[in-house]
Design an enzyme around this catalytic site. Sequence first.
Site, PDB file in Angstrom:
ATOM      1  N   HIS A   1      -4.089 -34.242  18.244  1.00  0.00           N
ATOM      2  CA  HIS A   1      -2.209 -34.921  18.769  1.00  0.00           C
ATOM      3  C   HIS A   1      -1.414 -34.028  19.103  1.00  0.00           C
ATOM      4  CE1 HIS A   1      -4.298 -38.649  17.217  1.00  0.00           C
ATOM      5  NE2 HIS A   1      -5.097 -38.279  16.773  1.00  0.00           N
TER       6      HIS A   1
ATOM      7  N   GLY B   1      -4.466  -2.360   5.193  1.00  0.00           N
ATOM      8  CA  GLY B   1      -4.069  -3.425   4.794  1.00  0.00           C
ATOM      9  C   GLY B   1      -4.552  -4.573   5.117  1.00  0.00           C
ATOM     10  N   ARG B   2      -5.441  -4.873   6.688  1.00  0.00           N
ATOM     11  CA  ARG B   2      -5.824  -6.559   7.167  1.00  0.00           C
ATOM     12  C   ARG B   2      -7.177  -6.238   6.314  1.00  0.00           C
ATOM     13  NH1 ARG B   2      -4.534  -2.927  10.395  1.00  0.00           N
ATOM     14  NH2 ARG B   2      -5.326  -2.206  12.240  1.00  0.00           N
TER      15      ARG B   2
ATOM     16  N   LYS C   1       0.624  -1.314   0.280  1.00  0.00           N
ATOM     17  CA  LYS C   1       0.219  -0.106   0.229  1.00  0.00           C
ATOM     18  C   LYS C   1       1.309   1.436   0.386  1.00  0.00           C
ATOM     19  CE  LYS C   1      -3.280   1.918   2.905  1.00  0.00           C
ATOM     20  NZ  LYS C   1      -5.235   1.355   4.037  1.00  0.00           N
TER      21      LYS C   1
ATOM     22  N   GLU D   1      -4.285  -7.182  15.499  1.00  0.00           N
ATOM     23  CA  GLU D   1      -4.332  -5.884  15.026  1.00  0.00           C
ATOM     24  C   GLU D   1      -4.973  -5.175  15.222  1.00  0.00           C
ATOM     25  OE1 GLU D   1      -0.434  -5.754  12.590  1.00  0.00           O
ATOM     26  OE2 GLU D   1      -1.468  -4.421  11.032  1.00  0.00           O
TER      27      GLU D   1
ATOM     28  N   LYS E   1       8.642  -1.054  12.466  1.00  0.00           N
ATOM     29  CA  LYS E   1       9.464  -0.707  10.926  1.00  0.00           C
ATOM     30  C   LYS E   1      10.100   1.117  11.644  1.00  0.00           C
ATOM     31  CE  LYS E   1       5.067  -0.889   7.765  1.00  0.00           C
ATOM     32  NZ  LYS E   1       4.476  -0.682   7.496  1.00  0.00           N
TER      33      LYS E   1
ATOM     34  N   GLU F   1      10.857  -4.657   4.024  1.00  0.00           N
ATOM     35  CA  GLU F   1      10.575  -6.088   3.366  1.00  0.00           C
ATOM     36  C   GLU F   1      10.359  -6.308   1.955  1.00  0.00           C
ATOM     37  OE1 GLU F   1       8.973  -4.656   6.571  1.00  0.00           O
ATOM     38  OE2 GLU F   1       9.382  -6.158   7.889  1.00  0.00           O
TER      39      GLU F   1
HETATM   40  C1  G6Q Z   1      -2.058  -4.539   8.003  1.00  0.00           C
HETATM   41  C2  G6Q Z   1      -1.052  -3.739   8.385  1.00  0.00           C
HETATM   42  C3  G6Q Z   1      -0.031  -4.033   8.090  1.00  0.00           C
HETATM   43  C4  G6Q Z   1       0.050  -3.494   6.342  1.00  0.00           C
HETATM   44  C5  G6Q Z   1       1.507  -4.390   6.117  1.00  0.00           C
HETATM   45  C6  G6Q Z   1       2.464  -3.943   5.157  1.00  0.00           C
HETATM   46  O1  G6Q Z   1      -3.619  -3.847   8.623  1.00  0.00           O
HETATM   47  O2  G6Q Z   1      -1.419  -2.173   8.258  1.00  0.00           O
HETATM   48  O3  G6Q Z   1      -0.564  -5.110   8.187  1.00  0.00           O
HETATM   49  O4  G6Q Z   1      -0.628  -4.370   5.502  1.00  0.00           O
HETATM   50  O5  G6Q Z   1       2.852  -3.475   7.370  1.00  0.00           O
HETATM   51  O6  G6Q Z   1       2.502  -2.506   4.436  1.00  0.00           O
HETATM   52  P1  G6Q Z   1       2.350  -2.057   2.886  1.00  0.00           P
HETATM   53  O7  G6Q Z   1       1.398  -2.890   2.185  1.00  0.00           O
HETATM   54  O8  G6Q Z   1       2.011  -0.678   3.509  1.00  0.00           O
HETATM   55  O9  G6Q Z   1       3.578  -2.510   2.326  1.00  0.00           O
END
Ligand code: G6Q
Length: 548
Positions: free
Chosen positions: A382, A265-266, A204, A351, A514, A210
């Site tokens: 198990h 994001g989630r 996003k 989150e 981050k 990463e």
């Molecule tokens: C989700 C969070 C987090 C995010 C990641 C990746 O709700 O905000 O998990 O999706 O940190 O972020 P980017 O999509 O900006 O790389």
Amino acid sequence: MSTLTLSSAWLALQAHQSAMAQQHLRELFARDSQRFNRFSLKFNDILMDYSKHPVCHETISLLLVLARQQRLEDWITRMFRGEKINDTENHAALHSALRGEHPVMIDGVDIMSNVRRVLTQMEQFSTSVRDGKLRGYSGHLFTDVVNIGIGGSDLGPLMVTEALKPYSSNHIIPHFVSNIDGTQLELILRRLNPATTLFIIASKTFTTQETIANARAAREWFLAHGGSEKDVAGHFVAVSINREEVEKFGIDSDNMFELWDWVGGRYSLWSAIGLPIVLTIGMENFYSLLTGAKEMDQHFLTAPLEKNLPVMLGLIGIWQINFFGTRSHAVLPYDQSLHRFPAYLQQLEMESNGKRIDRNGDEVDYSTGTVVWGESGTNGQHAFYQLLHQGTQIIPADFLVPCISHNPIGDHHCLLLANFFAQTEAMMRGKSMSEVCAEIEAESSMNNIAAESFKKIMPHKVFPGDRPTTSILFKQLDPKTLGSLIALYEHKVFVQSVIWNVNPFDQWGVEFGKQLAGKILDELEQDRQITSHDSSTNGLMNYFKVNR
Ligand code: G6Q
């Protein structure tokens, strides 16, 4: 004390809990043959049974009073209307618009035309790739798609592509790279041919360390193994809000799929973040996923609170967390396809509601989000079910179960379901000391010595029972049902956030992480001894520097 914990609805539930805690679930079932009918709900072909929780008619009434006191219906309307309820980031939370059809205005502009435009772009692109109109640089069909993204830009599409494997065309294999640990990227790239591999850089912000590091490494691999600079445009696409950074990375903005700040994001698998899903199962199936979610949205928006699945799932969680003091919640799918569902929910719930400051900026004096974890099917039986049955903690569990398997081998599915029915019944009933004794007596063949040693282990064979579970059964895990199930949990999380008065749509803890890593990276790149942190962090960093 907060207004919430001093409120009459809260205090009434506390008093009621003392009464309910005296009664074993077994007794509640013995007293009322209609218990299942009273405490289960249906939506399309989804059945949600919450009768194996310590609830009675009065519990539900009191929970509904609490929901109304917290103005739940009002919050639901505000979310769907596009109000900026993510107030710490000044954004709306409109994942429902991604699967909706009615106009939704933000700052006087209808966002639905943008939603439709990107859906059309996804459809055209995925159809061209799947039909072979778009091919790799050597003219061969694309066979592999690598999604490079993390957190919300990874877990949703990964979970859905796993869950809907029976709907995949099988000629495009999805792969997911999220971790900055080079091992993950290396193990995937090792198996791939650059000429037939398509990369999706899903971020996003397009600044996530990463993802950008993995994307750069993937491009280098592509160039080192046969691809040329001019081929990059045909093999790398981006999903992002940040056009400038995408272009800086070298991806043509024609190959960018847009995202908006009102998609968390989630909550983003319904947007272009779902591109790996579309490439794998096709647009028609993706539309069915959206339809399933849309139908759950409508249900959430319009059904009376007591008949509303997300509302009741959320309130039962509140009852357990805030009044019975449970600290963890297990998610146990009896469906191998849902093996990533617990990890997906872990992010969604932890989150969203792992917050200690309420919407007024005050520290809460009640528990909020709980620990969510789980594993699929009988594997857990198990491994960790021992603690669920006989441990000192009570851990409520959700069981997700399809009636029809996509892979009906022999009597496997019946065996699987027999385990599910047996486990949830045993967690509810337990096995009393007198039942254990009766078992000993039934062993008439036992000699005295054997009977004596059996008595010794008797207490170990007692199962207290009274362990709460929610069972969610559905006909078959198809795209539409999966869409409904995901939306069910999204809205459950929202319901709980309203009761707790926290903002479920920000994630300052993630932002903090981050920021921290960036600062330490500079120090790791220098040769000097580290002395600027606490002695533990200094010691660990110096050990790493010596041994790397
Ligand atoms: C989700 C969070 C987090 C995010 C990641 C990746 O709700 O905000 O998990 O999706 O940190 O972020 P980017 O999509 O900006 O790389």
